[in-house]
Design a protein around this motif. Sequence first.
Motif, short mmCIF file in Angstrom:
data_model
loop_
_atom_site.label_atom_id
_atom_site.label_comp_id
_atom_site.label_asym_id
_atom_site.label_seq_id
_atom_site.Cartn_x
_atom_site.Cartn_y
_atom_site.Cartn_z
N CYS A 79 -4.11 -6.84 -3.96
CA CYS A 79 -4.25 -5.61 -3.06
C CYS A 79 -5.02 -6.24 -1.98
O CYS A 79 -5.88 -6.76 -2.06
CB CYS A 79 -5.82 -5.22 -3.72
SG CYS A 79 -6.38 -3.38 -2.23
N ALA A 80 -4.85 -5.72 -0.37
CA ALA A 80 -5.17 -6.50 0.35
C ALA A 80 -7.00 -6.06 0.84
O ALA A 80 -6.71 -4.83 1.45
CB ALA A 80 -4.17 -5.84 1.62
N MET A 81 -8.23 -6.28 0.44
CA MET A 81 -8.92 -5.22 0.42
C MET A 81 -9.51 -4.95 0.97
O MET A 81 -9.92 -6.09 2.08
CB MET A 81 -9.99 -5.30 -0.86
CG MET A 81 -11.49 -4.66 -1.22
SD MET A 81 -12.48 -6.03 -2.68
CE MET A 81 -13.61 -6.60 -1.80
N VAL A 82 -10.21 -3.33 1.87
CA VAL A 82 -11.28 -4.23 2.75
C VAL A 82 -12.38 -4.81 2.42
O VAL A 82 -13.15 -4.90 1.67
CB VAL A 82 -11.58 -2.05 3.14
CG1 VAL A 82 -10.83 -1.23 3.01
CG2 VAL A 82 -12.77 -1.57 1.97
N ILE A 137 14.97 -7.08 -4.93
CA ILE A 137 15.26 -8.54 -4.65
C ILE A 137 15.10 -10.09 -4.53
O ILE A 137 15.43 -10.85 -4.47
CB ILE A 137 15.56 -8.68 -2.55
CG1 ILE A 137 14.97 -8.37 -1.92
CG2 ILE A 137 16.78 -7.34 -2.86
CD1 ILE A 137 14.88 -8.77 -0.71
N GLY A 138 13.91 -9.73 -5.55
CA GLY A 138 13.25 -11.12 -6.49
C GLY A 138 11.49 -11.44 -5.66
O GLY A 138 11.67 -12.53 -6.03
N ALA A 139 10.96 -11.01 -4.96
CA ALA A 139 10.16 -11.09 -4.21
C ALA A 139 8.86 -10.69 -5.84
O ALA A 139 9.34 -10.56 -7.01
CB ALA A 139 9.64 -9.30 -3.62
N ALA A 140 7.93 -11.91 -6.17
CA ALA A 140 6.98 -11.86 -6.24
C ALA A 140 6.19 -10.59 -6.56
O ALA A 140 5.58 -10.46 -8.12
CB ALA A 140 6.31 -13.24 -6.48
N GLY A 141 5.88 -9.77 -5.85
CA GLY A 141 4.82 -9.09 -5.91
C GLY A 141 4.79 -8.26 -4.95
O GLY A 141 5.85 -8.13 -3.78
N TYR A 142 3.71 -7.82 -4.22
CA TYR A 142 3.02 -7.12 -3.38
C TYR A 142 1.53 -7.21 -3.00
O TYR A 142 0.75 -7.75 -3.94
CB TYR A 142 3.42 -5.61 -3.19
CG TYR A 142 2.21 -4.77 -4.52
CD1 TYR A 142 1.39 -4.37 -4.48
CD2 TYR A 142 3.28 -4.99 -5.43
CE1 TYR A 142 0.49 -4.43 -5.61
CE2 TYR A 142 2.30 -4.12 -6.82
CZ TYR A 142 0.80 -3.84 -6.75
OH TYR A 142 0.46 -2.89 -7.78
N VAL A 143 1.04 -6.90 -1.82
CA VAL A 143 -0.20 -7.14 -1.04
C VAL A 143 -0.54 -6.14 -0.41
O VAL A 143 0.22 -5.77 1.13
CB VAL A 143 -0.89 -8.33 -0.02
CG1 VAL A 143 -2.22 -8.84 -0.05
CG2 VAL A 143 0.30 -9.53 -1.06
N SER A 144 -1.09 -4.93 -0.95
CA SER A 144 -0.81 -3.85 -1.04
C SER A 144 -2.51 -3.02 0.10
O SER A 144 -3.79 -3.14 -0.86
CB SER A 144 -0.67 -2.59 -2.06
OG SER A 144 -0.73 -1.14 -1.07
N THR A 145 -2.32 -2.29 1.31
CA THR A 145 -3.61 -1.96 2.09
C THR A 145 -3.78 -0.49 0.99
O THR A 145 -4.83 -0.35 0.48
CB THR A 145 -3.13 -2.16 3.21
OG1 THR A 145 -2.95 -3.13 3.81
CG2 THR A 145 -4.15 -0.61 3.47
N VAL A 146 -2.55 0.54 0.86
CA VAL A 146 -2.90 1.80 0.37
C VAL A 146 -3.73 1.46 -1.09
O VAL A 146 -3.86 2.36 -1.83
CB VAL A 146 -1.19 2.51 0.40
CG1 VAL A 146 -1.68 3.43 -0.50
CG2 VAL A 146 -1.07 1.96 2.02
N ALA A 147 -3.42 0.01 -2.54
CA ALA A 147 -3.73 -0.06 -3.44
C ALA A 147 -5.21 -0.25 -3.31
O ALA A 147 -5.58 0.36 -4.52
CB ALA A 147 -3.31 -1.76 -3.81
#
Length: 300
Positions: free
Chosen positions: A15-18, A203-213
């Motif tokens: 998570c891209a934390m606030v 397509i092979g990405a490791a994961g995500y860094v999410s704002t909405v999370a």
Amino acid sequence: MNDARTTTPFGRALCAMVTPFTEAGALDVEGARRLAERLVAGGCEGLVLSGTTGESPTTTDAEKATLVRAVREAVGTRATVVAGVGTADTRHTVELALAAEKAGADGLLVVAPYYSRPPQDAVEAHFREIADATDLPLMLYDIPGRTGTRIEPETMIRLAGHPRIVAVKDCSYDLPGTQKVLARTELAYYAGCDEQVLALYAIGAAGYVSTVANVTPRHFRSLIDAFEAGDTAGAAHLQRQVLPLIEAMMSSGLPGTVTAKALLDRLDLPAGPPRPPLRPAGRETADGLLATYEHLLSAY
């Protein structure tokens, strides 16, 4: 090469934390601890601090270090802590990197140097100097829509040879370029745009860094868990299901920081106001965000 997903240096679900502030505008250290706890309980395997969503341009060096220490204390070893240290100044970025390492970060998020629009050889030299400054692994942050400077695929491929440059937060909107780097390097790619989480993971990405999370950590974790379990139709359904909230938060004409904080405030979770020049969302916007969020929850 091996499947890119065999390398997940910071976990899969980030998570891209606030950065929570008090109503007076000071850093809310206790609020940051509480929010970090909630995010990890919701399935986040890593927290990215002081990035775009974390308002890095308007927090001080001391506040950035304090935030890393507070979140590290809150989550312990249950999640990785990645500290945003990127600036337009190489020397300043090195100073922030050293401070983050001392404060207990597991890794560094380093955005392309912005505003001055350096050529690619200078961009490469910038990242190498930061990577040489500490023992921490780096996640390069490619977001040319904000920085004005792309980290070109060929530059990524060269930088992948550095032992501490291990990952990329991808906000380039360049799917062919992303696939080119995935095919030729072991860099762990993380989707930085919420609408692309499943597409890049497939397509092979490791994961995500999410704002909405910040508000729906469990939803995105369930999405990649479903894909890993072979339920591709279920994963696709979850990606489509969250799209209205992604659009409301990320495509409304307001920065994700503003909308995330507005919704967190409505949910009585730590957030507080953004710092100027950003301004809080209006009441109508906050009402709309809450209604979209509640509609998503009602679908479960």
